[in-house]
Design a protein around this motif. Structure first.
Motif, PDB file in Angstrom:
ATOM      1  N   SER A 220       3.599 -15.460  -8.332  1.00 22.66           N
ATOM      2  CA  SER A 220       3.772 -14.988  -7.308  1.00 22.66           C
ATOM      3  C   SER A 220       4.289 -13.017  -8.428  1.00 22.66           C
ATOM      4  CB  SER A 220       5.824 -16.030  -7.674  1.00 22.66           C
ATOM      5  OG  SER A 220       5.729 -16.557  -6.549  1.00 22.66           O
ATOM      6  N   ALA A 221       4.027 -12.820 -10.051  1.00 24.70           N
ATOM      7  CA  ALA A 221       3.835 -11.728 -10.359  1.00 24.70           C
ATOM      8  C   ALA A 221       2.723 -10.963 -10.669  1.00 24.70           C
ATOM      9  CB  ALA A 221       4.439 -12.161 -12.547  1.00 24.70           C
ATOM     10  N   LEU A 222       1.410 -11.458  -9.557  1.00 22.70           N
ATOM     11  CA  LEU A 222       0.072 -11.020  -9.302  1.00 22.70           C
ATOM     12  C   LEU A 222       0.224 -10.039  -9.274  1.00 22.70           C
ATOM     13  CD1 LEU A 222      -2.505 -12.195 -10.142  1.00 22.70           C
ATOM     14  CD2 LEU A 222      -2.815 -12.987  -8.155  1.00 22.70           C
ATOM     15  N   SER A 223       1.538  -9.203  -8.547  1.00 22.71           N
ATOM     16  CA  SER A 223       1.169  -7.933  -8.443  1.00 22.71           C
ATOM     17  C   SER A 223       1.093  -7.233  -9.372  1.00 22.71           C
ATOM     18  CB  SER A 223       1.815  -7.235  -7.538  1.00 22.71           C
ATOM     19  OG  SER A 223       2.354  -5.888  -7.364  1.00 22.71           O
ATOM     20  N   GLY A 224       2.361  -7.395 -10.980  1.00 19.40           N
ATOM     21  CA  GLY A 224       2.810  -6.599 -11.861  1.00 19.40           C
ATOM     22  C   GLY A 224       1.454  -6.587 -12.965  1.00 19.40           C
ATOM     23  N   ILE A 225       0.905  -8.067 -12.749  1.00 17.58           N
ATOM     24  CA  ILE A 225      -0.093  -8.278 -13.748  1.00 17.58           C
ATOM     25  C   ILE A 225      -1.195  -7.751 -13.358  1.00 17.58           C
ATOM     26  CG2 ILE A 225      -2.091 -10.146 -14.679  1.00 17.58           C
ATOM     27  CD1 ILE A 225       0.930 -12.297 -13.869  1.00 17.58           C
ATOM     28  N   VAL A 306      -5.188  -1.240  -4.620  1.00 20.41           N
ATOM     29  CA  VAL A 306      -5.501  -2.175  -3.412  1.00 20.41           C
ATOM     30  C   VAL A 306      -5.650  -3.618  -3.539  1.00 20.41           C
ATOM     31  CG1 VAL A 306      -6.854  -2.855  -1.898  1.00 20.41           C
ATOM     32  CG2 VAL A 306      -7.315  -0.639  -2.217  1.00 20.41           C
ATOM     33  N   LEU A 307      -5.060  -3.610  -4.640  1.00 19.44           N
ATOM     34  CA  LEU A 307      -4.769  -5.435  -4.874  1.00 19.44           C
ATOM     35  C   LEU A 307      -3.430  -5.899  -4.759  1.00 19.44           C
ATOM     36  CD1 LEU A 307      -7.961  -6.393  -7.700  1.00 19.44           C
ATOM     37  CD2 LEU A 307      -7.709  -6.701  -5.298  1.00 19.44           C
ATOM     38  N   ARG A 308      -2.953  -4.325  -5.685  1.00 22.46           N
ATOM     39  CA  ARG A 308      -1.282  -4.848  -5.608  1.00 22.46           C
ATOM     40  C   ARG A 308      -0.684  -4.927  -4.672  1.00 22.46           C
ATOM     41  NH1 ARG A 308      -1.636  -0.424  -9.853  1.00 22.46           N
ATOM     42  NH2 ARG A 308      -0.989   0.353  -8.143  1.00 22.46           N
ATOM     43  N   ARG A 309      -1.614  -3.970  -3.981  1.00 21.88           N
ATOM     44  CA  ARG A 309      -1.021  -4.555  -2.156  1.00 21.88           C
ATOM     45  C   ARG A 309      -0.991  -5.514  -1.001  1.00 21.88           C
ATOM     46  NH1 ARG A 309       1.459   0.338   0.958  1.00 21.88           N
ATOM     47  NH2 ARG A 309       0.041  -0.678   2.602  1.00 21.88           N
ATOM     48  N   ARG A 310      -1.820  -6.079  -1.927  1.00 20.05           N
ATOM     49  CA  ARG A 310      -2.660  -7.169  -0.580  1.00 20.05           C
ATOM     50  C   ARG A 310      -1.378  -8.875  -1.696  1.00 20.05           C
ATOM     51  NH1 ARG A 310      -9.015  -9.718  -1.405  1.00 20.05           N
ATOM     52  NH2 ARG A 310      -8.671 -11.467  -0.513  1.00 20.05           N
ATOM     53  N   TYR A 311      -1.906  -8.234  -2.737  1.00 21.55           N
ATOM     54  CA  TYR A 311      -1.400  -9.345  -3.188  1.00 21.55           C
ATOM     55  C   TYR A 311       0.792 -10.073  -3.313  1.00 21.55           C
ATOM     56  CZ  TYR A 311      -5.458 -11.815  -4.833  1.00 21.55           C
ATOM     57  OH  TYR A 311      -6.828 -11.925  -5.561  1.00 21.55           O
ATOM     58  N   HIS A 312       1.162  -8.172  -3.195  1.00 24.71           N
ATOM     59  CA  HIS A 312       2.050  -8.457  -2.887  1.00 24.71           C
ATOM     60  C   HIS A 312       3.058  -8.628  -1.617  1.00 24.71           C
ATOM     61  CE1 HIS A 312       6.101  -6.034  -4.297  1.00 24.71           C
ATOM     62  NE2 HIS A 312       5.869  -6.075  -2.277  1.00 24.71           N
ATOM     63  N   GLN A 313       1.987  -8.104  -0.192  1.00 26.71           N
ATOM     64  CA  GLN A 313       2.432  -8.624   0.374  1.00 26.71           C
ATOM     65  C   GLN A 313       2.211 -10.124   1.436  1.00 26.71           C
ATOM     66  OE1 GLN A 313      -0.856  -6.241   2.853  1.00 26.71           O
ATOM     67  NE2 GLN A 313       0.211  -4.888   2.771  1.00 26.71           N
ATOM     68  N   ALA A 314       0.951 -11.370  -0.576  1.00 24.57           N
ATOM     69  CA  ALA A 314       0.678 -12.488   0.461  1.00 24.57           C
ATOM     70  C   ALA A 314       1.879 -12.933  -0.329  1.00 24.57           C
ATOM     71  CB  ALA A 314      -0.171 -12.457  -0.383  1.00 24.57           C
ATOM     72  N   TYR A 315       2.424 -12.051  -2.118  1.00 23.50           N
ATOM     73  CA  TYR A 315       3.879 -13.467  -2.155  1.00 23.50           C
ATOM     74  C   TYR A 315       5.201 -12.626  -1.832  1.00 23.50           C
ATOM     75  CZ  TYR A 315       0.604 -15.463  -4.471  1.00 23.50           C
ATOM     76  OH  TYR A 315      -0.540 -16.552  -4.492  1.00 23.50           O
TER      77      TYR A 315
END
Length: 315
Positions: A220-225, A306-315
């Motif tokens: 759940s925190a992967l975007s910030g991590i 790009v990764l933050r946007r992807r994982y932010h949308q996923a979670y």
């Protein structure tokens, strides 16, 4: 009897006028604050554009004498020799190698520390341990550099007898220790911002703390991590003094961390000491190296976005 209506009207007009003046003054203050904030934002953008302009302008002078193909494909970097070679690959290779060693230390340790501080550490321990970790980022990098050659390198030579005093391994290990606080602090903040309801739901389904931390909180925190990881990568790529002191300053194309190497930042420091004449091709080469460093950092930041946007949308 006197009519009280005019007096009431006067008082009402005074209140209306006072209220109007207050609103006008409040609007002026808000506009002034907005103007100051806009100027601050515009100043940061202008400074960035100025840096990019200087890099591009000076690099254009360099590429008038050196072809872009030679710059990107030549495997030798000897700008001060009688027959100079300007292949950037040895410096890029050294930069990526030291960054890889540093990240191999900082990312796993920083992530484990962040999980402990966020999910397992008591409040008193967290309040003491986190500031102590952040003190590592306050130590001057030149101190880390001499720590690498004065303590880490001799210790590694007890394990690897053939290891030279100046090597990518010792510089990368110390650089990894230096960027642990960047990874752990931001990752811990991201995990603590995860709603408690998610943890409670996991506990209600029978999961223990470690499964909740790794299976619920961490994803759940992967975007910030991810943002913390990108900051750590950018910090490692741009590090100067540790690699200038401890990595060996020998530009070569190598993937062996036991050998000395040179990085983009270390070369810029070496030329900036004043040995190269201003306006010479050797002096202009530092701007070409700086442009390459800027493009590498920009690429890492775009990848992180790009990764933050992807994982932010996923979670």
């Amino acid at each position: 009897m006197s009519n009280p209506a005019p007096a009431k009207i006067k008082r009402l007009r005074k209140r209306t006028a006072a209220s109007t003046r207050q609103r006008m003054w409040r609007d002026v203050r808000e506009k002034g604050i907005e103007g100051v904030l806009f100027m601050a934002a515009a100043l940061s953008v202008l400074v960035t554009l100025g840096i990019v302009f200087v890099l591009l302008f000076e690099s254009a002078q360099f590429f008038r004498h050196v072809s872009l193909v030679e710059f990107l494909t030549e495997r030798n970097w000897t700008p001060s020799y009688a027959n100079p070679k300007f292949g950037i690959m040895p410096l890029v290779c050294g930069t990526l190698l030291t960054t890889g060693v540093a990240l191999a230390v900082a990312l796993p340790i920083g992530t484990v520390v962040a999980i402990y501080l966020s999910e397992f550490a008591p409040f008193t321990v967290r309040e003491v341990l986190k500031p102590l970790l952040e003190l590592l980022s306050a130590v001057p990098t030149v101190v880390y550099g001499y720590f690498a050659i004065g303590f880490v390198a001799p210790m590694l030579q007890q394990i690897i007898p053939d290891l030279p005093t100046f090597s990518v391994l010792s510089a990368g290990l110390v650089m990894g220790v230096m960027i642990i606080p960047y990874v752990s602090s931001l990752s811990e903040d991201a995990m603590r911002s995860v709603p408690m309801l998610l943890r409670e739901g996991s506990y209600a389904l029978g999961a223990n703390k470690i499964r909740t931390a790794l299976g619920v909180v961490f994803p759940s925190a992967l975007s910030g991590i991810g943002a913390a990881y990108i900051l750590g990568i950018s910090r490692a790529v741009g590090e100067t003094m540790i690699v200038a002191i401890a990595a060996g300053m020998q530009p070569k194309v190598t993937i062996n961390p036991l050998e000395p190497a040179a990085t983009l930042t270390a070369f810029i420091v070496q030329v900036s000491l004043g040995d190269a004449a201003h306006g010479s091709i050797e002096y202009q080469s530092i701007f070409a190296a700086g442009l390459m460093l800027f493009l590498m950092t920009l690429a890492f930041n775009i990848l992180g976005y790009v990764l933050r946007r992807r994982y932010h949308q996923a979670y």
